[in-house]
Design a protein around this motif. Structure first.
Motif, PDB file in Angstrom:
ATOM      1  N   HIS A  83       0.812  -1.213   0.000  1.00 46.62           N
ATOM      2  CA  HIS A  83       0.000   0.000   0.000  1.00 46.62           C
ATOM      3  C   HIS A  83       0.847   1.266   0.000  1.00 46.62           C
ATOM      4  O   HIS A  83       0.307   2.374  -0.035  1.00 46.62           O
ATOM      5  N   GLY A  84       2.162   1.154   0.056  1.00 43.78           N
ATOM      6  CA  GLY A  84       3.023   2.321   0.049  1.00 43.78           C
ATOM      7  C   GLY A  84       3.223   2.910   1.420  1.00 43.78           C
ATOM      8  O   GLY A  84       2.733   2.400   2.427  1.00 43.78           O
ATOM      9  N   SER A  85       3.963   4.026   1.443  1.00 44.70           N
ATOM     10  CA  SER A  85       4.293   4.676   2.709  1.00 44.70           C
ATOM     11  C   SER A  85       4.069   6.180   2.573  1.00 44.70           C
ATOM     12  O   SER A  85       4.684   6.827   1.718  1.00 44.70           O
ATOM     13  N   HIS A  86       3.213   6.735   3.423  1.00 49.90           N
ATOM     14  CA  HIS A  86       2.978   8.176   3.404  1.00 49.90           C
ATOM     15  C   HIS A  86       4.234   8.943   3.816  1.00 49.90           C
ATOM     16  O   HIS A  86       4.517  10.028   3.282  1.00 49.90           O
TER      17      HIS A  86
END
Length: 257
Positions: A83-86
């Protein structure tokens, strides 16, 4: 073909660094600097080149690493979705923004010297771009432009004094042009209907290129000129010779009876 693309990606940074190192030895690097402010422009250019070059090398090495490690022929594991990384997104957004802001502040002095603070002096000459030539107009003995004693040259050759501030007025007679002096590290777009100025000082005598750096039509490739820097006595002698030549070429039209 196993991991072929990995090696191909690796050749890009290797080839780029090799070209950068070899370029000065083959005389395909920056043209010789003869201007007073050229060192400032070159140092700014090299700073940006090293900065972007470092980012380029890191990016290419990461690309090589991942293409090598996750080669489809050697990795049989199924694909995993992330989901990725903010936090990571914030980092790669803020870092470029800060870098660009730093460059903008770092170059302000060079920009002001080249574009915002003209010398307090009379205009040395006017250059007019037209498809596909550079015309030059010098003030005559009255030291004023646009009077009857002006000296006009249409051969694309500009003569200027060395070791003196030069204030050049530039304009266009038709379309967009760009007056570029590579050896003086200065360039200015020439816009029809706008009276613009550029200023510089050469530290060396000799002949140097004038280039149009704006695509201005089918004959853009041949819109070349030459600037020659001379000691003051030779420069004045050259203008005097232009005056004699121009007066000789004038033909008086007899009045009709």
């Amino acid at each position: 073909m196993n991991r072929f693309w990995s090696f191909l990606f690796l050749l890009v940074p290797i080839g780029g660094v090799a070209c950068f190192v070899a370029a000065p030895y083959f005389n395909i690097w920056l043209p010789r600097d003869v201007s007073e402010h050229g060192r400032t422009i070159d140092s700014l250019f090299m700073f940006i080149l090293y900065l972007t070059g470092a980012v380029f090398l890191v990016t290419e090495m990461v690309l090589f690493y991942f293409s090598w490690k996750y080669d489809a022929n050697t990795n049989q594991e199924p694909v995993k979705f992330s989901h990725g990384s903010h936090a990571l997104e914030l980092v790669w957004t803020i870092l470029p923004a800060v870098t660009l802001l730093f460059i903008a502040i770092y170059q302000m002095e060079a920009w002001a010297a080249a574009k915002m603070h003209p010398p307090v002096m009379d205009i040395t000459c006017e250059g007019t771009g037209r498809q596909f030539n550079w015309d030059f107009r010098y003030p005559g003995p009255d030291n004023e432009l646009y009077t009857e004693d002006d000296l006009v040259r249409t051969d694309g050759k500009l003569f200027l004094p060395v070791n003196e501030d030069v204030l050049l007025k530039i304009t266009s007679a038709d379309v967009l042009h760009s007056f570029f002096l590579p050896n003086l590290r200065i360039k200015q777009d020439v816009v029809p209907g706008m009276d613009q100025q550029m200023w510089f000082k050469s530290k060396k005598t000799g002949d140097f290129d004038i280039v149009c750096a704006e695509l201005c039509g089918w004959g853009h490739y041949k819109m070349k000129g030459q600037v020659t820097f001379l000691p003051r006595p030779e420069y004045e002698a050259k203008l005097a010779a232009f005056g004699v030549e121009q007066n000789t070429m004038r033909v008086e039209v007899p009045e009709e009876e």
